[in-house]
Design a protein around this motif. Sequence first.
Motif, PDB file in Angstrom:
ATOM      1  N   ASP A   1      -0.071  13.543   6.739  1.00  0.00           N
ATOM      2  CA  ASP A   1       0.240  14.958   6.921  1.00  0.00           C
ATOM      3  C   ASP A   1       1.374  15.148   7.916  1.00  0.00           C
ATOM      4  O   ASP A   1       1.976  14.177   8.397  1.00  0.00           O
ATOM      5  CB  ASP A   1      -1.003  15.753   7.322  1.00  0.00           C
ATOM      6  N   ARG A   2       1.682  16.381   8.249  1.00  0.00           N
ATOM      7  CA  ARG A   2       2.831  16.695   9.095  1.00  0.00           C
ATOM      8  C   ARG A   2       2.667  16.191  10.526  1.00  0.00           C
ATOM      9  O   ARG A   2       3.649  16.103  11.280  1.00  0.00           O
ATOM     10  CB  ARG A   2       3.071  18.205   9.122  1.00  0.00           C
ATOM     11  N   ASP A   3       1.431  15.852  10.917  1.00  0.00           N
ATOM     12  CA  ASP A   3       1.188  15.310  12.253  1.00  0.00           C
ATOM     13  C   ASP A   3       1.166  13.789  12.270  1.00  0.00           C
ATOM     14  O   ASP A   3       0.982  13.183  13.324  1.00  0.00           O
ATOM     15  CB  ASP A   3      -0.135  15.849  12.812  1.00  0.00           C
ATOM     16  N   GLY A   4       1.322  13.169  11.084  1.00  0.00           N
ATOM     17  CA  GLY A   4       1.305  11.715  11.005  1.00  0.00           C
ATOM     18  C   GLY A   4      -0.068  11.127  10.752  1.00  0.00           C
ATOM     19  O   GLY A   4      -0.230   9.902  10.787  1.00  0.00           O
ATOM     20  N   THR A   5      -1.075  11.957  10.470  1.00  0.00           N
ATOM     21  CA  THR A   5      -2.414  11.462  10.184  1.00  0.00           C
ATOM     22  C   THR A   5      -2.503  11.015   8.728  1.00  0.00           C
ATOM     23  O   THR A   5      -2.135  11.764   7.816  1.00  0.00           O
ATOM     24  CB  THR A   5      -3.468  12.550  10.446  1.00  0.00           C
ATOM     25  N   ILE A   6      -2.976   9.797   8.500  1.00  0.00           N
ATOM     26  CA  ILE A   6      -3.094   9.268   7.147  1.00  0.00           C
ATOM     27  C   ILE A   6      -4.227   9.987   6.412  1.00  0.00           C
ATOM     28  O   ILE A   6      -5.368  10.007   6.874  1.00  0.00           O
ATOM     29  CB  ILE A   6      -3.363   7.747   7.175  1.00  0.00           C
ATOM     30  N   LEU A   7      -3.894  10.571   5.257  1.00  0.00           N
ATOM     31  CA  LEU A   7      -4.876  11.310   4.468  1.00  0.00           C
ATOM     32  C   LEU A   7      -5.351  10.533   3.253  1.00  0.00           C
ATOM     33  O   LEU A   7      -6.533  10.572   2.916  1.00  0.00           O
ATOM     34  CB  LEU A   7      -4.277  12.651   4.017  1.00  0.00           C
ATOM     35  N   TRP A   8      -4.432   9.858   2.556  1.00  0.00           N
ATOM     36  CA  TRP A   8      -4.781   9.096   1.364  1.00  0.00           C
ATOM     37  C   TRP A   8      -4.109   7.729   1.412  1.00  0.00           C
ATOM     38  O   TRP A   8      -3.034   7.580   2.002  1.00  0.00           O
ATOM     39  CB  TRP A   8      -4.334   9.811   0.082  1.00  0.00           C
ATOM     40  N   ARG A   9      -4.743   6.750   0.752  1.00  0.00           N
ATOM     41  CA  ARG A   9      -4.197   5.399   0.722  1.00  0.00           C
ATOM     42  C   ARG A   9      -4.527   4.759  -0.617  1.00  0.00           C
ATOM     43  O   ARG A   9      -5.635   4.898  -1.127  1.00  0.00           O
ATOM     44  CB  ARG A   9      -4.785   4.574   1.873  1.00  0.00           C
ATOM     45  N   GLU A  10      -3.544   4.068  -1.203  1.00  0.00           N
ATOM     46  CA  GLU A  10      -3.740   3.370  -2.476  1.00  0.00           C
ATOM     47  C   GLU A  10      -3.186   1.960  -2.347  1.00  0.00           C
ATOM     48  O   GLU A  10      -2.164   1.744  -1.675  1.00  0.00           O
ATOM     49  CB  GLU A  10      -3.016   4.099  -3.614  1.00  0.00           C
ATOM     50  N   GLY A  11      -3.835   1.002  -3.020  1.00  0.00           N
ATOM     51  CA  GLY A  11      -3.348  -0.367  -3.012  1.00  0.00           C
ATOM     52  C   GLY A  11      -4.409  -1.328  -3.490  1.00  0.00           C
ATOM     53  O   GLY A  11      -5.595  -0.976  -3.621  1.00  0.00           O
ATOM     54  N   ALA A  12      -4.002  -2.557  -3.764  1.00  0.00           N
ATOM     55  CA  ALA A  12      -4.938  -3.594  -4.193  1.00  0.00           C
ATOM     56  C   ALA A  12      -5.842  -3.995  -3.025  1.00  0.00           C
ATOM     57  O   ALA A  12      -5.491  -3.796  -1.852  1.00  0.00           O
ATOM     58  CB  ALA A  12      -4.160  -4.806  -4.713  1.00  0.00           C
ATOM     59  N   PRO A  13      -7.004  -4.577  -3.321  1.00  0.00           N
ATOM     60  CA  PRO A  13      -7.945  -4.946  -2.241  1.00  0.00           C
ATOM     61  C   PRO A  13      -7.330  -5.822  -1.159  1.00  0.00           C
ATOM     62  O   PRO A  13      -7.613  -5.633   0.033  1.00  0.00           O
ATOM     63  CB  PRO A  13      -9.061  -5.677  -2.997  1.00  0.00           C
ATOM     64  N   VAL A  14      -6.495  -6.802  -1.547  1.00  0.00           N
ATOM     65  CA  VAL A  14      -5.877  -7.670  -0.535  1.00  0.00           C
ATOM     66  C   VAL A  14      -4.984  -6.856   0.390  1.00  0.00           C
ATOM     67  O   VAL A  14      -5.020  -7.006   1.624  1.00  0.00           O
ATOM     68  CB  VAL A  14      -5.067  -8.796  -1.214  1.00  0.00           C
ATOM     69  N   ALA A  15      -4.175  -5.970  -0.195  1.00  0.00           N
ATOM     70  CA  ALA A  15      -3.287  -5.141   0.616  1.00  0.00           C
ATOM     71  C   ALA A  15      -4.066  -4.193   1.510  1.00  0.00           C
ATOM     72  O   ALA A  15      -3.716  -3.985   2.686  1.00  0.00           O
ATOM     73  CB  ALA A  15      -2.342  -4.360  -0.297  1.00  0.00           C
ATOM     74  N   ILE A  16      -5.136  -3.617   0.973  1.00  0.00           N
ATOM     75  CA  ILE A  16      -5.974  -2.701   1.763  1.00  0.00           C
ATOM     76  C   ILE A  16      -6.604  -3.450   2.934  1.00  0.00           C
ATOM     77  O   ILE A  16      -6.675  -2.934   4.062  1.00  0.00           O
ATOM     78  CB  ILE A  16      -7.059  -2.071   0.880  1.00  0.00           C
ATOM     79  N   GLY A  17      -7.040  -4.690   2.701  1.00  0.00           N
ATOM     80  CA  GLY A  17      -7.638  -5.476   3.786  1.00  0.00           C
ATOM     81  C   GLY A  17      -6.659  -5.729   4.909  1.00  0.00           C
ATOM     82  O   GLY A  17      -7.025  -5.633   6.088  1.00  0.00           O
ATOM     83  N   ARG A  18      -5.424  -6.074   4.556  1.00  0.00           N
ATOM     84  CA  ARG A  18      -4.407  -6.288   5.595  1.00  0.00           C
ATOM     85  C   ARG A  18      -4.100  -4.996   6.340  1.00  0.00           C
ATOM     86  O   ARG A  18      -3.915  -5.002   7.559  1.00  0.00           O
ATOM     87  CB  ARG A  18      -3.139  -6.850   4.959  1.00  0.00           C
ATOM     88  N   ALA A  19      -4.053  -3.890   5.609  1.00  0.00           N
ATOM     89  CA  ALA A  19      -3.792  -2.600   6.248  1.00  0.00           C
ATOM     90  C   ALA A  19      -4.920  -2.235   7.207  1.00  0.00           C
ATOM     91  O   ALA A  19      -4.679  -1.695   8.295  1.00  0.00           O
ATOM     92  CB  ALA A  19      -3.610  -1.518   5.189  1.00  0.00           C
ATOM     93  N   ASP A  20      -6.158  -2.547   6.808  1.00  0.00           N
ATOM     94  CA  ASP A  20      -7.297  -2.277   7.700  1.00  0.00           C
ATOM     95  C   ASP A  20      -7.126  -3.001   9.036  1.00  0.00           C
ATOM     96  O   ASP A  20      -7.409  -2.442  10.104  1.00  0.00           O
ATOM     97  CB  ASP A  20      -8.600  -2.735   7.045  1.00  0.00           C
ATOM     98  N   GLY A  21      -6.659  -4.248   8.972  1.00  0.00           N
ATOM     99  CA  GLY A  21      -6.491  -5.021  10.193  1.00  0.00           C
ATOM    100  C   GLY A  21      -5.439  -4.449  11.117  1.00  0.00           C
ATOM    101  O   GLY A  21      -5.457  -4.687  12.326  1.00  0.00           O
TER     102      GLY A  21
ATOM    103  N   VAL B   1       0.843  -1.192   0.000  1.00  0.00           N
ATOM    104  CA  VAL B   1       0.000   0.000   0.000  1.00  0.00           C
ATOM    105  C   VAL B   1       0.878   1.242   0.000  1.00  0.00           C
ATOM    106  O   VAL B   1       1.994   1.243   0.536  1.00  0.00           O
ATOM    107  CB  VAL B   1      -0.957   0.039   1.215  1.00  0.00           C
ATOM    108  N   ALA B   2       0.362   2.294  -0.613  1.00  0.00           N
ATOM    109  CA  ALA B   2       1.008   3.608  -0.578  1.00  0.00           C
ATOM    110  C   ALA B   2       0.176   4.516   0.316  1.00  0.00           C
ATOM    111  O   ALA B   2      -1.061   4.533   0.231  1.00  0.00           O
ATOM    112  CB  ALA B   2       1.123   4.193  -1.978  1.00  0.00           C
ATOM    113  N   ILE B   3       0.862   5.250   1.154  1.00  0.00           N
ATOM    114  CA  ILE B   3       0.204   6.108   2.144  1.00  0.00           C
ATOM    115  C   ILE B   3       0.753   7.524   2.004  1.00  0.00           C
ATOM    116  O   ILE B   3       1.959   7.727   1.843  1.00  0.00           O
ATOM    117  CB  ILE B   3       0.479   5.603   3.577  1.00  0.00           C
ATOM    118  N   ILE B   4      -0.127   8.505   2.102  1.00  0.00           N
ATOM    119  CA  ILE B   4       0.281   9.905   2.218  1.00  0.00           C
ATOM    120  C   ILE B   4      -0.280  10.430   3.525  1.00  0.00           C
ATOM    121  O   ILE B   4      -1.497  10.401   3.751  1.00  0.00           O
ATOM    122  CB  ILE B   4      -0.229  10.750   1.038  1.00  0.00           C
TER     123      ILE B   4
END
Length: 410
Positions: A108-128, A103-106
């Motif tokens: 902000d300066r405080d460390g809050t995830i704003l955007w996320r890209e990746g295949a469904p399998v990768a996104i599912g693992r990231a959700d967990g 997954v690719a993550i963007i």
Amino acid sequence: MTPVRGPEPAVSAGEDPRHYARLLAAVYDATMAGEKAPARPREVVGDSWRRVRERGVDPDCGAASATVDGPTLEAHRRSSGLDVVVDRLTAGVETLLDDGETVAIIADRDGTILWREGAPVAIGRADGLGFVPGANWAEDAVGTNAIGTALVTRRAVQIFSAEHYVRSHHQWTCAGAPIRDPATGRVIGVLDVSGPARTAHPATVALVDAVSRLAESELREQHRRRLDRLRRVAAPLLAGRAGPVAALDTDGWVAAVDAMSPADRIPLPEGVRAGRHRLPVWGLCEVDPLPGGGLVRPVPHGIDDPASATTVHLDLRSSTATVRIGTTHGQWVHHPSPRHADVLCLLARHRDGLSAADLAAHLFADRSRVVTVRAEMSRLRRMFGGVLEARPYRFADDVDVTLAVDQNSS
């Protein structure tokens, strides 16, 4: 001052990631138990472990959880300054996502995830793992990780397996690089690529860093275009006014100037607004807002220029030093370089002043490096006109200085 180093991969080319992961697990377990470890973690990791332990992060805590969502998340995206380079960032690391596990993550300066890209399998693992938009991945929230540690160190970093402070992250590898706003020099976010530990590769962190630098180039070009627009708006106003006048953007960059001391950038009070403000280099000035900036005219000496107390607060408690200067005419904030922060800290602690040789001894352990010191002080005094004095170098007597540092700082 420690120089900023380039990207440092966690796993060297030709090294077996599985063998290294087993060694890291042994190092991690021993370190967390307060026992003698079979090896030392990398310096960037060991330093991070100490920081997060001092902040009370629990290595056994679970996944992160979203702290902002819905309209709040959209507001964070718009205010981050990153929304204009999202496409460039995600396109730059697209090839790394082809394995379907990354997954690719963007963030902000405080460390809050704003955007996320990746295949469904990768996104599912990231959700967990709680690796979701709106979740905070700063070091003091989830321990050592590429997002939070890149924000603290302000350099590209790869974190592999048990280098993560929280145990539930040990099956992952991540590479993050900070993104700076060229207009202000501040870190405004992080690009991160994360996946299973077995996908670790030494080239990943270099690519992530290169993509972040390309995004900064785009931000720099956009800033140049904004200055050009401000220059066109200000041109007829400058031509129609007699006497010294300048046009500055909201970050203090000089778009146009006539009959005033040359400068690339003048720190402005927070929020450009109409009225009189005391500015570095130019002194008391009349400011008239313009679209994207302000028109600045010096007030002649002796005209409604009462003496005013000046306060300087130097905060060194985070990786980005902050100087907050206030007068009765306004307040402005400056983020000095690490070297300039060191100088200001020394002058705050030595109110009687220091010679160039004294500063060289403190900064370089070499009293002969006075030429370097004088060059740095010349830049600082241009930036903080009326606040810093020379012969010896010191804060002016009428300036009230306060200093905030970590308790462990000497």
